[in-house]
Design a protein around this motif. Sequence first.
Motif, PDB file in Angstrom:
ATOM      1  N   ALA A  79      32.363  45.054  29.139  1.00  0.00           N
ATOM      2  CA  ALA A  79      33.098  46.283  29.456  1.00  0.00           C
ATOM      3  C   ALA A  79      33.474  46.308  30.934  1.00  0.00           C
ATOM      4  CB  ALA A  79      32.262  47.502  29.097  1.00  0.00           C
ATOM      5  N   ARG A  80      32.573  45.876  31.808  1.00  0.00           N
ATOM      6  CA  ARG A  80      32.883  45.813  33.239  1.00  0.00           C
ATOM      7  C   ARG A  80      34.021  44.827  33.498  1.00  0.00           C
ATOM      8  NH1 ARG A  80      26.953  45.329  34.027  1.00  0.00           N
ATOM      9  NH2 ARG A  80      26.134  47.382  34.557  1.00  0.00           N
ATOM     10  N   PHE A  81      33.942  43.686  32.819  1.00  0.00           N
ATOM     11  CA  PHE A  81      34.955  42.649  33.012  1.00  0.00           C
ATOM     12  C   PHE A  81      36.345  43.189  32.660  1.00  0.00           C
ATOM     13  CE2 PHE A  81      37.519  38.968  31.980  1.00  0.00           C
ATOM     14  CZ  PHE A  81      37.117  38.008  32.899  1.00  0.00           C
ATOM     15  N   ILE A  82      36.461  43.838  31.514  1.00  0.00           N
ATOM     16  CA  ILE A  82      37.759  44.377  31.096  1.00  0.00           C
ATOM     17  C   ILE A  82      38.195  45.510  32.026  1.00  0.00           C
ATOM     18  CG2 ILE A  82      38.996  45.585  29.255  1.00  0.00           C
ATOM     19  CD1 ILE A  82      37.231  44.047  27.251  1.00  0.00           C
ATOM     20  N   TYR A  83      37.261  46.386  32.382  1.00  0.00           N
ATOM     21  CA  TYR A  83      37.591  47.493  33.285  1.00  0.00           C
ATOM     22  C   TYR A  83      38.152  46.973  34.604  1.00  0.00           C
ATOM     23  CZ  TYR A  83      36.863  50.975  36.907  1.00  0.00           C
ATOM     24  OH  TYR A  83      37.060  51.800  37.977  1.00  0.00           O
ATOM     25  N   LEU A  84      37.462  46.008  35.215  1.00  0.00           N
ATOM     26  CA  LEU A  84      37.928  45.462  36.489  1.00  0.00           C
ATOM     27  C   LEU A  84      39.252  44.727  36.321  1.00  0.00           C
ATOM     28  CD1 LEU A  84      34.532  44.150  37.918  1.00  0.00           C
ATOM     29  CD2 LEU A  84      35.812  46.164  38.664  1.00  0.00           C
ATOM     30  N   ASN A  85      39.416  44.025  35.217  1.00  0.00           N
ATOM     31  CA  ASN A  85      40.664  43.314  34.960  1.00  0.00           C
ATOM     32  C   ASN A  85      41.847  44.270  34.880  1.00  0.00           C
ATOM     33  OD1 ASN A  85      42.577  42.417  32.426  1.00  0.00           O
ATOM     34  ND2 ASN A  85      42.155  40.711  33.802  1.00  0.00           N
ATOM     35  N   LYS A  86      41.649  45.416  34.272  1.00  0.00           N
ATOM     36  CA  LYS A  86      42.734  46.369  34.079  1.00  0.00           C
ATOM     37  C   LYS A  86      43.044  47.189  35.331  1.00  0.00           C
ATOM     38  CE  LYS A  86      43.424  45.444  29.731  1.00  0.00           C
ATOM     39  NZ  LYS A  86      44.677  44.797  29.289  1.00  0.00           N
ATOM     40  N   THR A  87      42.147  47.171  36.296  1.00  0.00           N
ATOM     41  CA  THR A  87      42.319  48.031  37.467  1.00  0.00           C
ATOM     42  C   THR A  87      42.402  47.263  38.788  1.00  0.00           C
ATOM     43  OG1 THR A  87      39.901  48.339  37.545  1.00  0.00           O
ATOM     44  CG2 THR A  87      41.189  50.017  36.393  1.00  0.00           C
ATOM     45  N   CYS A  88      42.155  45.944  38.756  1.00  0.00           N
ATOM     46  CA  CYS A  88      42.201  45.168  39.991  1.00  0.00           C
ATOM     47  C   CYS A  88      43.635  44.755  40.328  1.00  0.00           C
ATOM     48  CB  CYS A  88      41.313  43.930  39.894  1.00  0.00           C
ATOM     49  SG  CYS A  88      41.976  42.601  38.856  1.00  0.00           S
ATOM     50  N   PHE A  89      43.830  44.176  41.473  1.00  0.00           N
ATOM     51  CA  PHE A  89      45.146  43.754  41.932  1.00  0.00           C
ATOM     52  C   PHE A  89      45.710  42.640  41.051  1.00  0.00           C
ATOM     53  CE2 PHE A  89      47.619  40.727  44.563  1.00  0.00           C
ATOM     54  CZ  PHE A  89      48.686  41.533  44.892  1.00  0.00           C
ATOM     55  N   ASN A  90      46.834  42.917  40.368  1.00  0.00           N
ATOM     56  CA  ASN A  90      47.598  41.928  39.600  1.00  0.00           C
ATOM     57  C   ASN A  90      46.824  41.212  38.496  1.00  0.00           C
ATOM     58  OD1 ASN A  90      50.048  42.328  40.737  1.00  0.00           O
ATOM     59  ND2 ASN A  90      50.157  40.396  41.836  1.00  0.00           N
ATOM     60  N   GLY A  91      45.718  41.766  38.046  1.00  0.00           N
ATOM     61  CA  GLY A  91      44.938  41.085  37.020  1.00  0.00           C
ATOM     62  C   GLY A  91      44.371  39.770  37.511  1.00  0.00           C
ATOM     63  N   LEU A  92      44.223  39.637  38.820  1.00  0.00           N
ATOM     64  CA  LEU A  92      43.758  38.391  39.423  1.00  0.00           C
ATOM     65  C   LEU A  92      42.263  38.223  39.214  1.00  0.00           C
ATOM     66  CD1 LEU A  92      44.546  35.994  41.313  1.00  0.00           C
ATOM     67  CD2 LEU A  92      43.986  37.499  43.235  1.00  0.00           C
ATOM     68  N   TYR A  93      41.844  37.007  38.848  1.00  0.00           N
ATOM     69  CA  TYR A  93      40.402  36.743  38.782  1.00  0.00           C
ATOM     70  C   TYR A  93      40.044  35.776  39.899  1.00  0.00           C
ATOM     71  CZ  TYR A  93      35.667  36.108  37.265  1.00  0.00           C
ATOM     72  OH  TYR A  93      34.298  36.114  37.243  1.00  0.00           O
ATOM     73  N   ARG A  94      39.138  36.218  40.764  1.00  0.00           N
ATOM     74  CA  ARG A  94      38.717  35.382  41.883  1.00  0.00           C
ATOM     75  C   ARG A  94      37.249  35.670  42.183  1.00  0.00           C
ATOM     76  NH1 ARG A  94      41.749  37.129  46.867  1.00  0.00           N
ATOM     77  NH2 ARG A  94      40.080  38.688  46.897  1.00  0.00           N
ATOM     78  N   GLU A  95      36.500  34.623  42.457  1.00  0.00           N
ATOM     79  CA  GLU A  95      35.092  34.755  42.817  1.00  0.00           C
ATOM     80  C   GLU A  95      34.860  34.221  44.221  1.00  0.00           C
ATOM     81  OE1 GLU A  95      32.842  32.574  39.987  1.00  0.00           O
ATOM     82  OE2 GLU A  95      33.103  34.027  38.374  1.00  0.00           O
ATOM     83  N   ASN A  96      33.824  34.778  44.883  1.00  0.00           N
ATOM     84  CA  ASN A  96      33.403  34.198  46.147  1.00  0.00           C
ATOM     85  C   ASN A  96      32.431  33.053  45.873  1.00  0.00           C
ATOM     86  OD1 ASN A  96      30.884  35.348  45.599  1.00  0.00           O
ATOM     87  ND2 ASN A  96      31.249  37.129  46.904  1.00  0.00           N
ATOM     88  N   LEU A  97      31.890  32.463  46.923  1.00  0.00           N
ATOM     89  CA  LEU A  97      31.031  31.296  46.757  1.00  0.00           C
ATOM     90  C   LEU A  97      29.727  31.615  46.033  1.00  0.00           C
ATOM     91  CD1 LEU A  97      31.517  29.534  50.220  1.00  0.00           C
ATOM     92  CD2 LEU A  97      32.559  28.947  48.016  1.00  0.00           C
ATOM     93  N   ARG A  98      29.379  32.879  45.965  1.00  0.00           N
ATOM     94  CA  ARG A  98      28.165  33.281  45.233  1.00  0.00           C
ATOM     95  C   ARG A  98      28.468  33.611  43.774  1.00  0.00           C
ATOM     96  NH1 ARG A  98      25.545  38.158  47.931  1.00  0.00           N
ATOM     97  NH2 ARG A  98      27.716  38.760  48.293  1.00  0.00           N
ATOM     98  N   GLY A  99      29.737  33.441  43.390  1.00  0.00           N
ATOM     99  CA  GLY A  99      30.106  33.704  42.007  1.00  0.00           C
ATOM    100  C   GLY A  99      30.350  35.166  41.715  1.00  0.00           C
ATOM    101  N   LEU A 100      30.592  35.974  42.760  1.00  0.00           N
ATOM    102  CA  LEU A 100      30.811  37.409  42.567  1.00  0.00           C
ATOM    103  C   LEU A 100      32.296  37.736  42.633  1.00  0.00           C
ATOM    104  CD1 LEU A 100      27.917  38.793  44.816  1.00  0.00           C
ATOM    105  CD2 LEU A 100      27.922  38.461  42.329  1.00  0.00           C
ATOM    106  N   PHE A 101      32.748  38.538  41.690  1.00  0.00           N
ATOM    107  CA  PHE A 101      34.143  38.968  41.637  1.00  0.00           C
ATOM    108  C   PHE A 101      34.486  39.749  42.895  1.00  0.00           C
ATOM    109  CE2 PHE A 101      37.386  42.073  40.251  1.00  0.00           C
ATOM    110  CZ  PHE A 101      38.332  41.217  39.702  1.00  0.00           C
ATOM    111  N   ASN A 102      35.595  39.408  43.571  1.00  0.00           N
ATOM    112  CA  ASN A 102      35.874  40.047  44.862  1.00  0.00           C
ATOM    113  C   ASN A 102      37.337  40.470  45.043  1.00  0.00           C
ATOM    114  OD1 ASN A 102      37.072  37.566  45.172  1.00  0.00           O
ATOM    115  ND2 ASN A 102      36.058  37.029  47.090  1.00  0.00           N
ATOM    116  N   VAL A 103      38.027  40.787  43.954  1.00  0.00           N
ATOM    117  CA  VAL A 103      39.427  41.208  44.043  1.00  0.00           C
ATOM    118  C   VAL A 103      39.490  42.714  44.326  1.00  0.00           C
ATOM    119  CG1 VAL A 103      41.628  41.336  42.806  1.00  0.00           C
ATOM    120  CG2 VAL A 103      40.085  39.393  42.435  1.00  0.00           C
ATOM    121  N   PRO A 104      40.351  43.148  45.252  1.00  0.00           N
ATOM    122  CA  PRO A 104      40.465  44.581  45.536  1.00  0.00           C
ATOM    123  C   PRO A 104      41.114  45.353  44.387  1.00  0.00           C
ATOM    124  CG  PRO A 104      42.140  43.356  46.728  1.00  0.00           C
ATOM    125  CD  PRO A 104      41.219  42.337  46.118  1.00  0.00           C
ATOM    126  N   MET A 105      40.984  46.664  44.430  1.00  0.00           N
ATOM    127  CA  MET A 105      41.565  47.499  43.389  1.00  0.00           C
ATOM    128  C   MET A 105      43.087  47.497  43.498  1.00  0.00           C
ATOM    129  SD  MET A 105      40.684  51.467  42.408  1.00  0.00           S
ATOM    130  CE  MET A 105      41.876  52.297  43.455  1.00  0.00           C
TER     131      MET A 105
END
Length: 275
Positions: free
Chosen positions: A115-141
């Motif tokens: 649910a978090r994954f879909i929520y962030l996908n629908k509300t983040c910038f351009n549906g972009l998926y990007r992780e930092n070096l620790r594997g944490l999603f870091n795309v702005p809203m």
Amino acid sequence: MLQVQPTHYRPFLKWAGGKSKLIDQYIPYFPLSFTNYYEPFLGGGAVFFYFCGVKPDANKFISDINPELINTYCCIKNNVEPLISLLKTHQLQHNRDYYYKVRLHWEGSEIERAARFIYLNKTCFNGLYRENLRGLFNVPMGKYKNPTICNEDLLRSVSVAIQSAAVSLKPYDEISSKNEQDFVYFDPPYYPLSATSSFTTYSRYVFKEAEQIKLRDTFAELANWGVKVMLSNSNCAFVRELYADFNIYEILASRAINSKAEKRGKITELLITSY
């Protein structure tokens, strides 16, 4: 004879580089017949969903190295109603502060993570998926006035489509396909056209020249086994040279990811086949 129209399925995720708008251009290059379909860079799965509609009897094997993405597909397949309930909660609470609070925390059950994954996908910038070096999603809203976070009908439709597919978490080079009845579609992170257009860190794992060469070797190995292989990538000299021994076609696409709106527009991409 009554002609039965194929069921139309479509992706449930917004996905940078997704192929939904390119399917019509791809159709002439799809193989005429195959029994098993493999899509190992799954992402939004536009080509997979297309084949769910037009080739429902084909065996389908979809995979990716992103554990959160694969968990989401599995939850839609097996637990779509509880997932819809959680997404309704995200829909009601959505605002800027809530987005960054959710982005910060990935703990929880498989359904909560989906649910978090879909929520962030629908509300983040351009549906972009990007992780930092620790594997944490870091795309702005993203800047959306009223994003559709929970599309119940679409999610239930996707759940039906995925029932007949084998979904797995694994890298692209672990495909077991090795015969003429198999069709493999590769949609890797594209080779950058310039330093400023580079986006090879789809996840914490980079995908640069060495990885592109390794993928080409996998493509060639499968082709030698008689597998029908198709691959999408950027239109540049490096990719053309890599796949010089195969069939190369140009596809007209749109550039959606650029910080400057004036640099978004039509470009050509490559579609490469072994057949």
